[in-house]
Design an enzyme around this catalytic site. Structure first.
Site, PDB file in Angstrom:
ATOM      1  N   TYR A 568      11.896 -16.505  14.971  1.00 43.56           N
ATOM      2  CA  TYR A 568      10.453 -16.615  14.764  1.00 43.56           C
ATOM      3  C   TYR A 568      10.200 -17.872  13.945  1.00 43.56           C
ATOM      4  CZ  TYR A 568       8.753 -12.030  16.327  1.00 43.56           C
ATOM      5  OH  TYR A 568       8.364 -10.959  17.052  1.00 43.56           O
ATOM      6  N   GLY A 598      -0.296  -5.874 -11.540  1.00 43.97           N
ATOM      7  CA  GLY A 598       1.129  -6.048 -11.341  1.00 43.97           C
ATOM      8  C   GLY A 598       1.669  -7.061 -12.317  1.00 43.97           C
ATOM      9  N   PHE A 600       2.222 -10.134 -11.763  1.00 43.70           N
ATOM     10  CA  PHE A 600       1.700 -11.484 -11.592  1.00 43.70           C
ATOM     11  C   PHE A 600       0.178 -11.554 -11.619  1.00 43.70           C
ATOM     12  CE2 PHE A 600       5.624 -11.105  -9.011  1.00 43.70           C
ATOM     13  CZ  PHE A 600       6.439 -11.910  -9.786  1.00 43.70           C
ATOM     14  N   LYS A 602      -3.847  -9.122 -10.910  1.00 39.37           N
ATOM     15  CA  LYS A 602      -4.579  -7.860 -10.937  1.00 39.37           C
ATOM     16  C   LYS A 602      -5.764  -7.941  -9.986  1.00 39.37           C
ATOM     17  CE  LYS A 602      -7.196  -9.441 -15.002  1.00 39.37           C
ATOM     18  NZ  LYS A 602      -7.578  -9.146 -16.395  1.00 39.37           N
ATOM     19  N   LYS A 623      -9.393 -10.390  -6.578  1.00 39.69           N
ATOM     20  CA  LYS A 623      -7.970 -10.521  -6.878  1.00 39.69           C
ATOM     21  C   LYS A 623      -7.768 -11.818  -7.647  1.00 39.69           C
ATOM     22  CE  LYS A 623      -5.028  -9.079  -3.831  1.00 39.69           C
ATOM     23  NZ  LYS A 623      -4.126  -8.930  -2.667  1.00 39.69           N
ATOM     24  N   GLU A 671     -13.634  -7.024   0.242  1.00 38.12           N
ATOM     25  CA  GLU A 671     -14.406  -5.789   0.286  1.00 38.12           C
ATOM     26  C   GLU A 671     -13.889  -4.798  -0.768  1.00 38.12           C
ATOM     27  OE1 GLU A 671     -15.740  -5.280   4.888  1.00 38.12           O
ATOM     28  OE2 GLU A 671     -13.620  -5.003   4.448  1.00 38.12           O
ATOM     29  N   TYR A 675     -12.861   4.637  -2.413  1.00 37.26           N
ATOM     30  CA  TYR A 675     -12.006   5.809  -2.568  1.00 37.26           C
ATOM     31  C   TYR A 675     -10.549   5.458  -2.824  1.00 37.26           C
ATOM     32  CZ  TYR A 675     -16.161   8.105  -0.821  1.00 37.26           C
ATOM     33  OH  TYR A 675     -17.445   8.536  -0.676  1.00 37.26           O
ATOM     34  N   ASP A 792       4.828  -4.550   5.196  1.00 36.47           N
ATOM     35  CA  ASP A 792       4.811  -3.519   4.149  1.00 36.47           C
ATOM     36  C   ASP A 792       3.733  -2.491   4.470  1.00 36.47           C
ATOM     37  OD1 ASP A 792       5.397  -2.093   1.896  1.00 36.47           O
ATOM     38  OD2 ASP A 792       4.495  -3.494   0.485  1.00 36.47           O
ATOM     39  N   ASN A 797      -0.745   1.114   0.995  1.00 34.79           N
ATOM     40  CA  ASN A 797      -1.390  -0.162   1.323  1.00 34.79           C
ATOM     41  C   ASN A 797      -2.542   0.018   2.300  1.00 34.79           C
ATOM     42  OD1 ASN A 797       0.092  -1.913  -0.311  1.00 34.79           O
ATOM     43  ND2 ASN A 797       1.772  -1.993   1.156  1.00 34.79           N
TER      44      ASN A 797
END
Length: 976
Positions: A568, A598, A600, A602, A623, A671, A675, A792, A797
């Site tokens: 790839y 985390g 690195f 937040k 982020k 976005e 919840y 992941d 996630n």
């Protein structure tokens, strides 16, 4: 009939005689002077009705000729009498009688025809700034309001002025260029009604108000004999009446040229005049001029032709060819050269070695006719041994040329020998460039530096030349008998670059000198310095190694650029474009609580003002990096921003809303999902879950070997079952543990806005789980269609928002993977091993098919209501072995048989036998209720950015890499 005609002739002659006698109808003339003829009836205008007779009589003593003129038509009659028996509208016009002396008299006849009020000549041309006539003369002079009107009721230009004339038409005064293609009608009022003529289209010929614009394809040409010379001149003007030609300076010879021309719109005319000499000779050299003129003036442009018998190369050094540079400094050797034809080979050579880098060659000008080039050799931090001849070679198809630079490196003197005592002479040998000078100094005792010169003691100096461009060696000797006391002798060598000294100690024992030894004052200090420097290097290496071993943050989502063979090729996200339309002002963000953090960075809840509407507030997720983040993490966050902007919008991924990259740290605005993640949502809803299927599943065994028995049921009992311990944290809940709650609404009653009820208050049922499965599959199908690999995919996630809409995300820097047991250290990375496909675990292979495996694990999480996969089983060698041998998890408690079948196909050991996400979507569509499917379709259709149709894996791969196919082997990727 003849009698009547004779009577009429007699009457006409009689009238003529009477007129001659009375002379009342003609002005008096002098005797002997010719007079103009007379016309009967004696009026200037005559009106007849259509169908009536026109009879005109011209009397004159001699020969006469009748002429009829209307519009562009002219008719002649050489009779005294003009008769038209049945008049038509087209007989309207001016009738003129001319005698032999050229004298004439005229009468204008109107033939009144109510059906044809205008005589029309539709050709209408006007020259700019001149008057032009709309030729629509009338057949009835008694109509009123004779004027012009625009077509289809459009008004005429405000500045248009005209003068009507019933006999000629309507004269438009001072035609403007803006009138071009103006549509007009002549108009009259007849019996109270407006009557229009046929339409006219006015075509304006522009006036020349500037000289033509003239240009040539090249300003100069250089050719070899026999080559073709072709030059094109472009002439631009407002019309085609511009004149142009090629001329040769100081020559009247007619040149061969060809023309092409076209119009660009109404008043933009372009002509190309091409001059060609098929085989140019030296005597064709000269200046050629393209000349053009119009009524306003003329313009010209020239091009120069130079014809040579063969090509050439001329080299011009930009610096002196003898170069002196100090040791450790840089120097650039620069040449300019003229080459015709273009150079084919260039190289820099030193000591029979060709440079492959450190030099560049480029044209001095981007002009097409440029023949001058620049070549630069960049020599950095030259050493004393790198002096010598540097040669530039260049060649083209005709000749070769070269130029040499002699580079001398100035070096600080180096003392080669300083402790020899030969025949009572103390020797000091030094080398350097330029040639060093050696001085001797003496001081009693052991000193760091001597200042007293030994001169005028006899000093012998011997110069010896070194290699070309190398250091020059100098030897100096001094008679040791000059020293009478114990002390230190200094040998000092110096030149323009610097100086170096060596020290000697000597002592007397009786009458004899002891052997001279080098000065050792600084040896302990030097040794200590070396030890400290070595320890510092070791510490730096250890810290660097530990830093590199530390797991680094990287964007999980990978975008495939192409597939070559078994590899790839990923798009480097740093090379993706970033559109600054995403920029959002920082001062319009109001930050709230932290949603996740985390090592690195937040994710923070925030309110954005004016993001969608200028006066509206919107809750978003932002982020950002922590202050402790390094450059690597900053680049990774920017890469994540670029990947999100590349993907575009989809209902089932967390969409990018904006970003702040200017004037502060990078902020990524996405976005907000109220919840939280799906994993914790499922765990919260366990006690209120409503199951719509039988719950009699056995819970004794959780695993079986699916490699050999694909259709085994829950009741099978073989050696392939594994004895597993309960999970440490979460296990599959039993029916007895559940406390059911009554649902207060159905899925179909929900809306995407929270105005009706909060989705978190509703119970969870099987239809919800199927809906979550369907939505995540749709989102993954969208990512696959964008050639994006998630790497992941797991319930942690997946985020959930209003309407129980799921959105796929990558927490990345905002997840504390160091303290998350789902991420296991493997090498220098922390990986979600239990969600990874075998090829990803063992071969570092990440493909679209490995995402499908992870989707199967996600389904197990979903239908177990948030249990950890492979519960109670640590990630160790036994785990890896069982995965290799084909052991897979059994169906979770709440999974329908059809969904477990999908899980098993996702866990196929052969990646190419796993379904695509498009196929998974189609399979789940058959299981969800019509109401759920209808709601999802409505939500998708209402989305502001509807996703494009999802393509299958095979179609996608073939569109990315032309050499790939859907049946290709596993594709290895080393980037974990």
């Amino acid at each position: 009939m003849r009698g009547a005609r004779g009577a009429w002739d007699f009457l006409c002659v009689l009238l003529l005689l009477l007129r001659v006698q009375t002379g009342s109808s003609q002005p008096s003339v002098s005797p002997g002077e010719p007079s103009p003829p007379s016309i009967h009836p004696g009026k200037s205008d005559l009106i007849v009705r259509v169908g009536d007779e026109i009879r005109l009589l011209c009397t004159d003593p001699g020969f006469v000729k009748w002429t009829f003129e209307i519009l562009d038509e002219t008719n002649e009659n050489k009779q005294n009498e003009w008769i038209t028996e049945k008049a038509e509208a087209t007989n309207t016009g001016k009738y003129t009688c001319t005698n032999k002396h050229g004298l004439s008299n005229s009468i204008y006849v109107f033939v009144r025809d109510p059906a044809k009020l205008f005589l029309v000549d539709r050709s209408l041309y006007g020259k700019e700034d001149n008057d032009t006539l709309v030729r629509c003369p009338l057949t009835d002079p008694e109509v009123t309001n004779y004027s012009l009107k625009g077509c289809q009721g459009k008004p005429l230009p405000k500045d248009l002025r005209f003068i009507p004339d019933p006999k000629a038409g309507i004269m438009i005064k001072s035609v403007k260029r803006a009138y071009h293609r103006l549509c007009l009608h002549c108009s009259v009022d007849q019996e109270g009604k407006s009557v229009l003529s046929e339409k006219f289209i006015l075509k304006v010929r522009p006036a020349f108000k500037a000289v033509p614009v003239v240009s040539v394809s090249k300003a100069s040409y250089l050719l070899r004999e026999g080559e073709e010379f072709t030059v094109t001149c472009t002439i631009k003007d407002v019309s085609s009446s511009v004149y142009s030609t090629w001329k040769r300076e100081n020559s009247q010879t007619k040149l061969q040229e060809k023309y092409n021309s076209w119009h660009h719109g109404d008043f933009n005319y372009e002509r190309q005049a091409t001059l060609t000499i098929s085989s140019a000779r030296v005597n064709d050299s000269g200046v050629f001029m393209c000349y053009a003129n119009n009524t306003f003036g003329s313009a010209n442009v020239t091009t120069t032709l130079e014809v040579v018998d063969k090509g050439f190369i001329n080299i011009f050094p930009m610096i002196n060819t003898t170069v002196f540079v100090n040791d450790g400094e840089n120097v650039d050797l620069i040449v300019e050269y003229e080459a015709f034809p273009k150079p084919e080979h260039q190289q820099w050579i030193y000591m029979n070695r060709t440079f492959t880098d450190k030099w560049e060659d480029y044209p001095k000008s981007e002009n097409e006719s440029n023949i001058r080039y620049v070549s630069e050799l960049h020599l950095t931090r030259l050493k004393g041994t790198e002096g010598g001849t540097y040669t530039f070679l260049v060649s083209n198809s005709d000749v070769n040329a070269a130029i040499a630079f002699n580079v001398y490196v100035n070096t600080k003197p180096e003392i080669l020998t300083y402790d020899r005592l030969v025949n009572g002479m103390l020797q000091c040998v030094a080398a350097g460039f330029p040639e060093p000078t050696i001085d001797w100094y003496f001081c009693p005792g052991t000193e760091q530096r001597c200042s007293a010169s030994v001169l005028p003691v006899d000093v012998q100096t011997l110069n010896s030349s070194g290699p070309p461009f190398g250091k020059l060696v100098v030897q100096s000797s001094i008679d040791s008998s000059a020293f009478k006391h114990n002390g230190t002798v200094e040998c000092k060598a110096y030149n323009d670059v610097g100086k170096t000294s060596a020290y000697f100690n000597f002592a007397f024992k009786g009458n004899n000198k002891e052997q001279i030894h080098p000065h050792t004052l600084f040896t302990p200090l030097l040794i200590g310095f070396v030890i400290v420097a070595g320890m510092m290097c070791i510490i730096v290496m250890i810290l660097t190694y530990k830093y590199l071993q530390k797991p680094m943050y990287e964007v999980q989502w990978k975008v495939v650029e192409e597939i070559n063979g078994n590899n790839y090729v990923y798009i480097d996200p740093t090379q993706l474009p970033y559109d600054h339309k995403w920029e959002f002002p920082r001062n319009r963000l109001s930050f709230g609580k932290t949603l996740g953090a985390g090592a690195f960075g937040k994710v923070v809840e925030a309110t954005a003002y004016g993001l969608i509407k200028s006066d509206a507030a919107m809750t978003v997720a932002v982020k950002m990096l922590k202050p402790s983040a390094h450059l690597t993490e900053r680049e990774a966050l920017m890469s994540e921003l670029k990947v999100l902007s590349y993907l575009g919008n989809h209902m089932n991924i967390v969409n990018l809303l904006g970003a702040c990259t200017i004037g502060g740290p990078t902020l990524v605005i996405t976005e907000y999902c109220c919840y939280g993640d799906l994993l914790n949502f499922l765990r919260r809803k366990r006690d209120s879950f409503i199951c719509s299927k039988q719950e009699d599943h056995a819970e004794a065994a959780l695993y079986k070997n699916l490699l050999h028995s694909k259709e085994s049921s829950c009741s099978d009992s073989t050696n392939e079952y594994m004895d597993m311990k309960p999970g440490v944290s979460y296990v599959v809940p039993t029916k007895a543990d559940k406390r059911r709650s009554v649902r207060i609404g159905s899925y179909i009653e929900r809306d995407v806005t929270p105005a009706i009820m909060e989705d978190d208050e509703l119970a969870l049922d099987l239809e919800d789980l199927l809906s979550f499965s369907y939505q995540v599959a749709k989102g993954m199908a969208f990512l696959a269609s964008k050639n994006c690999i998630h790497r992941d995919l797991a319930a942690r996630n997946i985020l959930l928002t209003h309407g129980r809409i799921t959105k796929i995300c990558d927490f990345g820097l905002a997840r504390d993977i160091k303290n998350d047991s789902n991420y296991v250290v493997k090498g220098n990375a922390r990986l979600p091993v239990k969600w990874m496909a075998p090829e990803s675990i063992f071969n570092c292979v990440y493909t679209f098919e490995s995402d499908v495996w992870s989707y199967g694990i996600f389904l197990w999480e979903l239908f177990s209501l948030g249990s950890s996969p492979y519960p109670g089983m640590p990630v160790d060698s036994k785990f890896y072995k069982m995965i290799k041998e084909g052991f897979r998890m059994l169906s979770p408690e709440h999974a329908p048989a059809e969904m477990y079948d999908i899980m098993k196909t996702c866990w196929d050991a052969d990646p190419l036998k796993r379904p695509t996400f498009k196929q998974i979507v189609q399979l789940i569509e058959k299981q969800i209720s019509e109401s759920t499917n209808h709601i999802y379709s409505n939500l998708a259709n209402c989305s502001p950015n509807r996703q494009k149709p999802v393509v299958d894996h095979s179609v996608r791969i073939n569109s990315v890499g032309s050499t790939a196919s859907s049946s290709q082997p596993l594709l290895v990727h080393d980037d974990v």
